[in-house]
Motif scaffolding. Sequence first.
Motif, PDB file in Angstrom:
ATOM      1  N   ARG A 191     -80.349  91.884  21.555  1.00  0.00           N
ATOM      2  CA  ARG A 191     -79.381  92.792  22.185  1.00  0.00           C
ATOM      3  C   ARG A 191     -77.944  92.336  21.968  1.00  0.00           C
ATOM      4  N   MET A 192     -77.739  91.019  21.851  1.00  0.00           N
ATOM      5  CA  MET A 192     -76.376  90.491  21.696  1.00  0.00           C
ATOM      6  C   MET A 192     -75.687  90.966  20.419  1.00  0.00           C
ATOM      7  N   GLY A 193     -76.468  91.398  19.448  1.00  0.00           N
ATOM      8  CA  GLY A 193     -75.872  91.892  18.221  1.00  0.00           C
ATOM      9  C   GLY A 193     -75.133  93.208  18.416  1.00  0.00           C
ATOM     10  N   MET A 194     -75.487  93.936  19.474  1.00  0.00           N
ATOM     11  CA  MET A 194     -74.884  95.249  19.703  1.00  0.00           C
ATOM     12  C   MET A 194     -74.247  95.392  21.072  1.00  0.00           C
ATOM     13  N   GLU A 195     -74.632  94.518  22.024  1.00  0.00           N
ATOM     14  CA  GLU A 195     -74.199  94.695  23.407  1.00  0.00           C
ATOM     15  C   GLU A 195     -73.695  93.385  24.008  1.00  0.00           C
ATOM     16  N   ALA A 196     -72.997  93.519  25.120  1.00  0.00           N
ATOM     17  CA  ALA A 196     -72.539  92.354  25.879  1.00  0.00           C
ATOM     18  C   ALA A 196     -73.625  91.944  26.857  1.00  0.00           C
ATOM     19  N   VAL A 197     -74.117  90.726  26.698  1.00  0.00           N
ATOM     20  CA  VAL A 197     -75.157  90.186  27.577  1.00  0.00           C
ATOM     21  C   VAL A 197     -74.526  89.080  28.421  1.00  0.00           C
ATOM     22  N   ALA A 198     -74.620  89.203  29.740  1.00  0.00           N
ATOM     23  CA  ALA A 198     -74.089  88.184  30.636  1.00  0.00           C
ATOM     24  C   ALA A 198     -75.230  87.315  31.153  1.00  0.00           C
ATOM     25  N   LEU A 199     -74.962  86.030  31.304  1.00  0.00           N
ATOM     26  CA  LEU A 199     -75.939  85.093  31.871  1.00  0.00           C
ATOM     27  C   LEU A 199     -75.360  84.500  33.144  1.00  0.00           C
ATOM     28  N   VAL A 200     -76.117  84.573  34.236  1.00  0.00           N
ATOM     29  CA  VAL A 200     -75.709  83.951  35.497  1.00  0.00           C
ATOM     30  C   VAL A 200     -76.872  83.131  36.045  1.00  0.00           C
ATOM     31  N   SER A 201     -76.550  82.185  36.915  1.00  0.00           N
ATOM     32  CA  SER A 201     -77.571  81.503  37.701  1.00  0.00           C
ATOM     33  C   SER A 201     -77.453  82.025  39.127  1.00  0.00           C
ATOM     34  N   ASP A 202     -78.338  81.590  40.004  1.00  0.00           N
ATOM     35  CA  ASP A 202     -78.256  82.058  41.391  1.00  0.00           C
ATOM     36  C   ASP A 202     -76.944  81.641  42.041  1.00  0.00           C
ATOM     37  N   ALA A 203     -76.441  80.491  41.644  1.00  0.00           N
ATOM     38  CA  ALA A 203     -75.176  80.006  42.201  1.00  0.00           C
ATOM     39  C   ALA A 203     -74.569  78.989  41.255  1.00  0.00           C
ATOM     40  N   GLY A 204     -73.253  79.057  41.082  1.00  0.00           N
ATOM     41  CA  GLY A 204     -72.564  78.064  40.275  1.00  0.00           C
ATOM     42  C   GLY A 204     -72.535  78.398  38.795  1.00  0.00           C
ATOM     43  N   THR A 205     -72.388  77.354  37.993  1.00  0.00           N
ATOM     44  CA  THR A 205     -72.228  77.511  36.552  1.00  0.00           C
ATOM     45  C   THR A 205     -73.573  77.460  35.841  1.00  0.00           C
ATOM     46  N   PRO A 206     -73.918  78.488  35.064  1.00  0.00           N
ATOM     47  CA  PRO A 206     -75.165  78.457  34.305  1.00  0.00           C
ATOM     48  C   PRO A 206     -75.211  77.248  33.361  1.00  0.00           C
ATOM     49  N   LEU A 207     -76.405  76.820  33.024  1.00  0.00           N
ATOM     50  CA  LEU A 207     -76.690  75.686  32.142  1.00  0.00           C
ATOM     51  C   LEU A 207     -76.650  74.347  32.870  1.00  0.00           C
ATOM     52  N   ILE A 208     -76.059  74.290  34.089  1.00  0.00           N
ATOM     53  CA  ILE A 208     -76.045  73.045  34.840  1.00  0.00           C
ATOM     54  C   ILE A 208     -77.352  72.964  35.616  1.00  0.00           C
ATOM     55  N   SER A 209     -78.253  72.105  35.141  1.00  0.00           N
ATOM     56  CA  SER A 209     -79.573  71.930  35.748  1.00  0.00           C
ATOM     57  C   SER A 209     -80.418  73.209  35.652  1.00  0.00           C
ATOM     58  N   ASP A 210     -80.273  73.963  34.564  1.00  0.00           N
ATOM     59  CA  ASP A 210     -81.161  75.086  34.292  1.00  0.00           C
ATOM     60  C   ASP A 210     -81.310  75.242  32.778  1.00  0.00           C
ATOM     61  N   PRO A 211     -82.242  76.105  32.306  1.00  0.00           N
ATOM     62  CA  PRO A 211     -82.569  76.156  30.877  1.00  0.00           C
ATOM     63  C   PRO A 211     -81.653  77.022  30.023  1.00  0.00           C
ATOM     64  N   GLY A 212     -80.499  77.395  30.521  1.00  0.00           N
ATOM     65  CA  GLY A 212     -79.641  78.326  29.805  1.00  0.00           C
ATOM     66  C   GLY A 212     -79.141  77.845  28.459  1.00  0.00           C
ATOM     67  N   TYR A 213     -79.130  76.516  28.250  1.00  0.00           N
ATOM     68  CA  TYR A 213     -78.574  76.014  26.984  1.00  0.00           C
ATOM     69  C   TYR A 213     -79.354  76.532  25.786  1.00  0.00           C
ATOM     70  N   LYS A 214     -80.642  76.811  25.961  1.00  0.00           N
ATOM     71  CA  LYS A 214     -81.445  77.310  24.848  1.00  0.00           C
ATOM     72  C   LYS A 214     -80.998  78.712  24.441  1.00  0.00           C
ATOM     73  N   LEU A 215     -80.558  79.491  25.404  1.00  0.00           N
ATOM     74  CA  LEU A 215     -80.059  80.829  25.085  1.00  0.00           C
ATOM     75  C   LEU A 215     -78.755  80.718  24.291  1.00  0.00           C
ATOM     76  N   VAL A 216     -77.883  79.788  24.695  1.00  0.00           N
ATOM     77  CA  VAL A 216     -76.635  79.567  23.960  1.00  0.00           C
ATOM     78  C   VAL A 216     -76.935  79.082  22.547  1.00  0.00           C
ATOM     79  N   ARG A 217     -77.844  78.137  22.430  1.00  0.00           N
ATOM     80  CA  ARG A 217     -78.206  77.580  21.122  1.00  0.00           C
ATOM     81  C   ARG A 217     -78.712  78.665  20.184  1.00  0.00           C
ATOM     82  N   ASP A 218     -79.623  79.490  20.682  1.00  0.00           N
ATOM     83  CA  ASP A 218     -80.211  80.519  19.829  1.00  0.00           C
ATOM     84  C   ASP A 218     -79.221  81.645  19.534  1.00  0.00           C
ATOM     85  N   ALA A 219     -78.323  81.923  20.487  1.00  0.00           N
ATOM     86  CA  ALA A 219     -77.297  82.938  20.242  1.00  0.00           C
ATOM     87  C   ALA A 219     -76.382  82.493  19.106  1.00  0.00           C
TER      88      ALA A 219
END
Length: 285
Positions: A79-107
């Motif tokens: 979807r990122m090739g055509m649209e804006a995809v936002a990533l959030v965590s329940d609270a605070g900054t994504p990727l801090i103590s969660d698996p979001g880095y893999k999404l950044v890496r693959d993007a």
Amino acid sequence: MTSVLTPHLAPGLYIVATPIGNLGDLSPRAAHILSHAAVIAVEDSRVTGKLLNHIGVKRPMTPYHDHNAEDVRPGLIARMGMEAVALVSDAGTPLISDPGYKLVRDARAAGHTVWTIPGPCAAVAALTLAGLPTDRFMFLGFLPSKAQARAAAIAEVAGIRATLVLYESGPRLAVTLGALAEGLGDREAAVTREITKHFEEAVTGTLSDLAARYADAPPKGEIVLVIAPPGAPQAASAADADAALAEALTRLSTGQAASEVAKALGVDRKALYARALEMKGVGSR
């Protein structure tokens, strides 16, 4: 990315920091991204739904967390090739103590642009409350729950000369504080909780004192522990320096031996060099 906020968002991935308690901490830029993203990848749609309701918008959400990330990630990348995809965590900054880095890496691997929209982070906020050194710190996330693994993790960082920051839950707090006191020594520390909320507090003391304080009264809310770095190492004795020099001289030149021991023991190199010459009998006649 231009500083002008426009309704249209370029395709790609937007890493959006959200409040850790006080909804007033959501930045205008973060609110703008969440209001116009084609889809928001969330840990829990109920939590993010409350935030969206706070800013008066409704946006499509898709769960993205530890249990489904491998299955959901390819679709988000597409979807990122055509649209804006936002990533959030329940609270605070994504990727801090969660698996979001893999999404950044693959993007990035797929050639998509990644933007970060910085904001609240419980670990950094706790550092500002603790009154402990902040020039060098290490984030540990959550320690293992099992005693042996927890002790091993603590031993691994015991010698690091930095303030330590980690997350913990109320029911495990006293046990963790006790394990930290045993593994690190009785350092100064702070227990911070409910950061940015009405009952925000930072309780300071030694690790053992804090363990005793919370032994029978585990606190509620999100908790961040901040632990002071180790004290200055004890100066090496003359006997220690002589023993280290004697060993080093069996395999190194005088200058090299003095340099190695000086670095290892924190002793003045010139004094060690003179002592090495003395030990070798140079200039004693």
